[in-house]
Design a protein around this motif. Structure first.
Motif, PDB file in Angstrom:
ATOM      1  N   PHE A 183      35.423  40.744  45.993  1.00 48.12           N
ATOM      2  CA  PHE A 183      36.693  40.187  45.525  1.00 48.12           C
ATOM      3  C   PHE A 183      37.737  41.264  45.725  1.00 48.12           C
ATOM      4  CE2 PHE A 183      34.830  41.951  41.601  1.00 48.12           C
ATOM      5  CZ  PHE A 183      35.898  42.564  40.952  1.00 48.12           C
ATOM      6  N   ILE A 184      38.994  40.849  45.808  1.00 46.91           N
ATOM      7  CA  ILE A 184      40.086  41.770  46.127  1.00 46.91           C
ATOM      8  C   ILE A 184      41.023  41.893  44.931  1.00 46.91           C
ATOM      9  CG2 ILE A 184      42.154  42.113  47.555  1.00 46.91           C
ATOM     10  CD1 ILE A 184      40.663  40.771  49.860  1.00 46.91           C
ATOM     11  N   GLU A 185      41.301  43.136  44.552  1.00 45.58           N
ATOM     12  CA  GLU A 185      42.322  43.422  43.540  1.00 45.58           C
ATOM     13  C   GLU A 185      43.548  43.976  44.263  1.00 45.58           C
ATOM     14  OE1 GLU A 185      39.501  44.660  39.769  1.00 45.58           O
ATOM     15  OE2 GLU A 185      39.994  46.189  41.251  1.00 45.58           O
ATOM     16  N   LEU A 186      44.661  43.282  44.124  1.00 47.18           N
ATOM     17  CA  LEU A 186      45.927  43.705  44.710  1.00 47.18           C
ATOM     18  C   LEU A 186      46.868  44.142  43.595  1.00 47.18           C
ATOM     19  CD1 LEU A 186      46.874  41.058  47.450  1.00 47.18           C
ATOM     20  CD2 LEU A 186      46.929  43.532  47.758  1.00 47.18           C
ATOM     21  N   ASP A 187      47.288  45.388  43.645  1.00 51.50           N
ATOM     22  CA  ASP A 187      48.286  45.892  42.700  1.00 51.50           C
ATOM     23  C   ASP A 187      49.635  45.852  43.416  1.00 51.50           C
ATOM     24  OD1 ASP A 187      50.077  47.511  41.246  1.00 51.50           O
ATOM     25  OD2 ASP A 187      48.455  48.734  40.443  1.00 51.50           O
ATOM     26  N   ILE A 188      50.486  44.914  42.986  1.00 49.52           N
ATOM     27  CA  ILE A 188      51.806  44.747  43.592  1.00 49.52           C
ATOM     28  C   ILE A 188      52.850  45.011  42.516  1.00 49.52           C
ATOM     29  CG2 ILE A 188      53.356  43.187  44.827  1.00 49.52           C
ATOM     30  CD1 ILE A 188      50.898  41.633  45.785  1.00 49.52           C
ATOM     31  N   SER A 189      53.532  46.140  42.649  1.00 46.87           N
ATOM     32  CA  SER A 189      54.554  46.554  41.675  1.00 46.87           C
ATOM     33  C   SER A 189      54.008  46.536  40.245  1.00 46.87           C
ATOM     34  CB  SER A 189      55.789  45.655  41.787  1.00 46.87           C
ATOM     35  OG  SER A 189      56.362  45.760  43.073  1.00 46.87           O
ATOM     36  N   GLY A 190      52.750  46.946  40.104  1.00 42.25           N
ATOM     37  CA  GLY A 190      52.153  47.060  38.770  1.00 42.25           C
ATOM     38  C   GLY A 190      51.477  45.808  38.260  1.00 42.25           C
ATOM     39  N   LYS A 191      51.647  44.689  38.926  1.00 46.27           N
ATOM     40  CA  LYS A 191      50.941  43.462  38.534  1.00 46.27           C
ATOM     41  C   LYS A 191      49.665  43.332  39.366  1.00 46.27           C
ATOM     42  CE  LYS A 191      54.749  40.639  36.758  1.00 46.27           C
ATOM     43  NZ  LYS A 191      54.270  40.594  35.365  1.00 46.27           N
ATOM     44  N   ILE A 192      48.590  42.896  38.722  1.00 46.44           N
ATOM     45  CA  ILE A 192      47.292  42.807  39.382  1.00 46.44           C
ATOM     46  C   ILE A 192      47.004  41.363  39.783  1.00 46.44           C
ATOM     47  CG2 ILE A 192      44.816  43.251  39.220  1.00 46.44           C
ATOM     48  CD1 ILE A 192      46.502  45.782  39.138  1.00 46.44           C
ATOM     49  N   PHE A 193      46.842  41.164  41.092  1.00 45.53           N
ATOM     50  CA  PHE A 193      46.480  39.863  41.647  1.00 45.53           C
ATOM     51  C   PHE A 193      45.018  39.954  42.084  1.00 45.53           C
ATOM     52  CE2 PHE A 193      50.978  40.216  41.911  1.00 45.53           C
ATOM     53  CZ  PHE A 193      51.506  38.936  41.905  1.00 45.53           C
ATOM     54  N   VAL A 194      44.170  39.093  41.523  1.00 45.48           N
ATOM     55  CA  VAL A 194      42.742  39.116  41.850  1.00 45.48           C
ATOM     56  C   VAL A 194      42.384  37.866  42.649  1.00 45.48           C
ATOM     57  CG1 VAL A 194      40.390  39.090  40.940  1.00 45.48           C
ATOM     58  CG2 VAL A 194      42.136  40.496  39.829  1.00 45.48           C
ATOM     59  N   PHE A 195      41.824  38.086  43.838  1.00 45.39           N
ATOM     60  CA  PHE A 195      41.331  36.993  44.678  1.00 45.39           C
ATOM     61  C   PHE A 195      39.805  37.063  44.659  1.00 45.39           C
ATOM     62  CE2 PHE A 195      45.641  37.581  46.012  1.00 45.39           C
ATOM     63  CZ  PHE A 195      46.087  36.308  46.396  1.00 45.39           C
ATOM     64  N   SER A 196      39.196  36.045  44.090  1.00 45.60           N
ATOM     65  CA  SER A 196      37.754  36.102  43.843  1.00 45.60           C
ATOM     66  C   SER A 196      36.934  36.070  45.121  1.00 45.60           C
ATOM     67  CB  SER A 196      37.337  34.937  42.952  1.00 45.60           C
ATOM     68  OG  SER A 196      37.322  33.707  43.667  1.00 45.60           O
ATOM     69  N   GLY A 197      37.503  35.548  46.241  1.00 49.94           N
ATOM     70  CA  GLY A 197      36.625  35.239  47.358  1.00 49.94           C
ATOM     71  C   GLY A 197      35.580  34.247  46.884  1.00 49.94           C
ATOM     72  N   ASP A 198      34.377  34.330  47.426  1.00 41.02           N
ATOM     73  CA  ASP A 198      33.275  33.495  46.955  1.00 41.02           C
ATOM     74  C   ASP A 198      32.379  34.346  46.076  1.00 41.02           C
ATOM     75  OD1 ASP A 198      34.330  31.458  48.422  1.00 41.02           O
ATOM     76  OD2 ASP A 198      32.767  31.422  49.948  1.00 41.02           O
ATOM     77  N   VAL A 199      32.195  33.916  44.833  1.00 38.01           N
ATOM     78  CA  VAL A 199      31.422  34.692  43.868  1.00 38.01           C
ATOM     79  C   VAL A 199      29.932  34.384  44.053  1.00 38.01           C
ATOM     80  CG1 VAL A 199      31.074  35.189  41.422  1.00 38.01           C
ATOM     81  CG2 VAL A 199      33.364  34.603  42.262  1.00 38.01           C
ATOM     82  N   GLY A 200      29.122  35.437  44.119  1.00 43.70           N
ATOM     83  CA  GLY A 200      27.692  35.275  44.336  1.00 43.70           C
ATOM     84  C   GLY A 200      26.928  34.969  43.061  1.00 43.70           C
ATOM     85  N   ARG A 201      25.600  34.905  43.192  1.00 40.30           N
ATOM     86  CA  ARG A 201      24.704  34.550  42.101  1.00 40.30           C
ATOM     87  C   ARG A 201      24.337  35.782  41.279  1.00 40.30           C
ATOM     88  NH1 ARG A 201      21.959  29.994  42.945  1.00 40.30           N
ATOM     89  NH2 ARG A 201      21.883  30.001  40.669  1.00 40.30           N
ATOM     90  N   ILE A 202      24.051  35.561  39.991  1.00 37.51           N
ATOM     91  CA  ILE A 202      23.606  36.667  39.140  1.00 37.51           C
ATOM     92  C   ILE A 202      22.211  37.126  39.565  1.00 37.51           C
ATOM     93  CG2 ILE A 202      22.943  37.287  36.778  1.00 37.51           C
ATOM     94  CD1 ILE A 202      25.237  35.499  35.795  1.00 37.51           C
ATOM     95  N   HIS A 203      21.354  36.149  39.914  1.00 35.24           N
ATOM     96  CA  HIS A 203      19.996  36.472  40.370  1.00 35.24           C
ATOM     97  C   HIS A 203      19.868  36.045  41.828  1.00 35.24           C
ATOM     98  CE1 HIS A 203      18.940  37.313  36.225  1.00 35.24           C
ATOM     99  NE2 HIS A 203      19.415  36.129  35.878  1.00 35.24           N
ATOM    100  N   ASP A 204      19.787  37.004  42.726  1.00 32.15           N
ATOM    101  CA  ASP A 204      19.684  36.738  44.160  1.00 32.15           C
ATOM    102  C   ASP A 204      18.548  37.592  44.710  1.00 32.15           C
ATOM    103  OD1 ASP A 204      20.354  37.321  47.123  1.00 32.15           O
ATOM    104  OD2 ASP A 204      21.777  35.729  46.644  1.00 32.15           O
ATOM    105  N   VAL A 205      17.724  37.013  45.599  1.00 38.14           N
ATOM    106  CA  VAL A 205      16.557  37.753  46.068  1.00 38.14           C
ATOM    107  C   VAL A 205      16.934  38.963  46.914  1.00 38.14           C
ATOM    108  CG1 VAL A 205      15.021  35.763  45.971  1.00 38.14           C
ATOM    109  CG2 VAL A 205      16.229  36.245  48.099  1.00 38.14           C
ATOM    110  N   LEU A 206      18.104  38.938  47.551  1.00 38.75           N
ATOM    111  CA  LEU A 206      18.483  40.023  48.456  1.00 38.75           C
ATOM    112  C   LEU A 206      19.650  40.867  47.973  1.00 38.75           C
ATOM    113  CD1 LEU A 206      18.223  38.346  51.988  1.00 38.75           C
ATOM    114  CD2 LEU A 206      16.569  39.844  50.874  1.00 38.75           C
TER     115      LEU A 206
END
Length: 456
Positions: free
Chosen positions: A170-193
């Motif tokens: 996921f991407i955290e963008l700090d623009i003039s002190g404000k934080i913009f978070v773009f999650s992208g695609d969030v994965g699983r808590i339990h993943d085999v790989l």
């Protein structure tokens, strides 16, 4: 007064085509640059000019390498983009593989359509070519995860590990002190790989994927279903076809089947991996061991267990081989790739089993199979579906509603707005209510081509 304008150019009211364009006083940024897939009316958007001036985009930031997040990049370059494309090193490696493969497939399909005359377009042309993909790749610039990267005096960004596929963030963008978070695609808590996703701690504006915002993944016995399907395949003297995404899903299936063999739960049935792109992705796992759980010894042992197909002639040898076997082939939503060759030859046989794994977008052949289609249209011809169709939802690389809600629980502030993206309408509506009930946050569902001004 400084303002930021954001344009929702994709994955807004739908799952595909992720594109978010931010006009700031310093720079113009695009987060992800994906291709629309699935329904015809969505795919047609790909061919329309963007409602922005591509030459004014300074930087593209990539959350991960999947086609619905990167597949529009060569068209953006064709429309005038001259800036940098930044992502983690494994994301750029995956994107390079996907763009080159996609360009090759599009060239081949345009040629085939022209030769066989099944396209409504005369002549049919590729969406982009291999050479256009190569030109795009020359603009790649890698960035380390977890380190703030300055883009200007007022803008910096950070990539954070997100599971889902190798290299995804996921991407955290700090623009003039404000934080913009773009999650992208969030994965699983339990993943085999892959390890579990990291979580954001602060978000003034959050752009959150909602693919499974209305669902919890079922607690399926994945090993049990695979064991049953393998034994059924052997008993029927048939074939088990698994359409698979080349990135992460293919490797997860390989690992799971390899483990079942090691535990003596399945016999040594031949397993063919027919995904040129998937084979290339395996090399990315080898190149970036710090991004996944497999040791180099495990990786080598796993790969030697499978028959890796490297040529189209071997595809036909596999089809002609009368022995019961498992075939894992792209693409995952049955929209193209080698899996179509196998289905054309085998989908009309009752001895064939098809296993659908993961999300299937509206309008794809994979969704049609899940919905019980009695026939499937492939390259202009209809093929009767007599194969049994099975579904494993829990192998999805996307977090479900519960995991998405959990992903938000370390955010210390109250976001000014949460924008729900990358979801179908029912998922968006249900997830909006859930977030409001759990966190009492302001939630908005943007529509395609909406624009919004934010005061910085």
């Amino acid at each position: 007064m400084n303002t930021l304008k954001i344009h929702f150019l994709g994955a807004s009211g739908t799952v595909t085509g992720s594109k978010f364009y931010l006009e700031t006083p310093d720079l113009n940024l695009m987060v992800d640059c994906g291709m629309f897939q699935g329904l015809k009316e969505l795919r047609e958007i790909n061919w329309a000019p963007l409602p922005i001036d591509a030459s004014k985009v300074d930087v593209v930031l990539l959350t991960h390498g999947h086609l619905d997040h990167t597949g529009y990049l060569p068209r953006l370059v064709k429309e005038g983009f001259r800036g940098k494309i930044i992502g983690t090193a494994p994301t750029l490696a995956i994107t390079e593989i996907i763009l080159l493969d996609s360009g090759k497939i599009q060239e081949e399909e345009a040629t085939k359509a022209n030769e066989e005359g099944y396209s409504k377009h005369h002549p049919a042309v590729p969406f982009y070519t291999v050479d256009e993909a190569k030109n795009t790749i020359s603009k790649f610039e890698s960035a380390e995860k977890d380190k703030w990267l300055p883009l200007s005096d007022t803008i910096k960004l950070r990539f954070r590990y997100n599971g889902h596929i190798i290299g995804a963030t996921f991407i955290e963008l700090d623009i003039s002190g404000k934080i913009f978070v773009f999650s992208g695609d969030v994965g699983r808590i339990h993943d085999v790989l892959l390890s579990k996703p990291e979580k954001p701690q602060w978000a003034d504006y959050l752009f959150l994927e909602s693919t499974y915002g209305n669902k919890l993944h079922p607690k399926e016995d994945v090993e049990g279903m695979l064991v049953d399907l393998v034994h059924k395949t052997i008993t029927n003297g048939g074939n088990l076809i698994i359409p698979s995404f080349a990135v992460e899903r293919l490797q997860s299936l390989m690992y799971t089947l390899w483990q079942l063999f090691k535990k003596n739960k399945i016999p040594n049935i031949p397993i063919f991996i027919d995904s040129p792109m998937g084979n290339n992705v395996l090399s990315v796992f080898q190149e970036f061991p710090e991004w996944h759980k497999l040791s180099s010894a495990e990786y080598d042992a796993m790969c030697t267990h499978f028959n890796i197909i490297t040529s189209y002639s071997d595809t036909w040898k596999t089809i002609d081989n009368p022995r019961p076997k498992i075939i894992i082939a792209g693409s995952g939503m049955v929209t193209g790739g080698r899996v179509l060759t196998y289905l054309k030859q085998m989908i009309d046989k009752t001895s064939t089993s098809i296993l659908i794994v993961g999300y299937q977008a509206e309008g794809t052949r994979g969704r049609q199979l899940l919905d019980g289609a009695h026939e499937l249209k492939i390259y202009g011809k209809y093929y009767p579906v007599k194969a049994s169709v099975n579904h494993l939802e829990s192998l999805s690389a996307h977090a479900d509603q519960g995991e998405l809600i959990d992903w938000l629980n370390e955010i210390k502030n109250i976001p000014e707005n949460v924008f729900l993206i990358h979801g179908e309408p029912s998922a968006l509506d249900i997830f909006k209510v859930k977030i409001r009930d759990v966190y009492h946050w302001n939630v908005t569902i943007p529509k395609l081509n909406d624009t919004l001004e934010i005061i910085l």
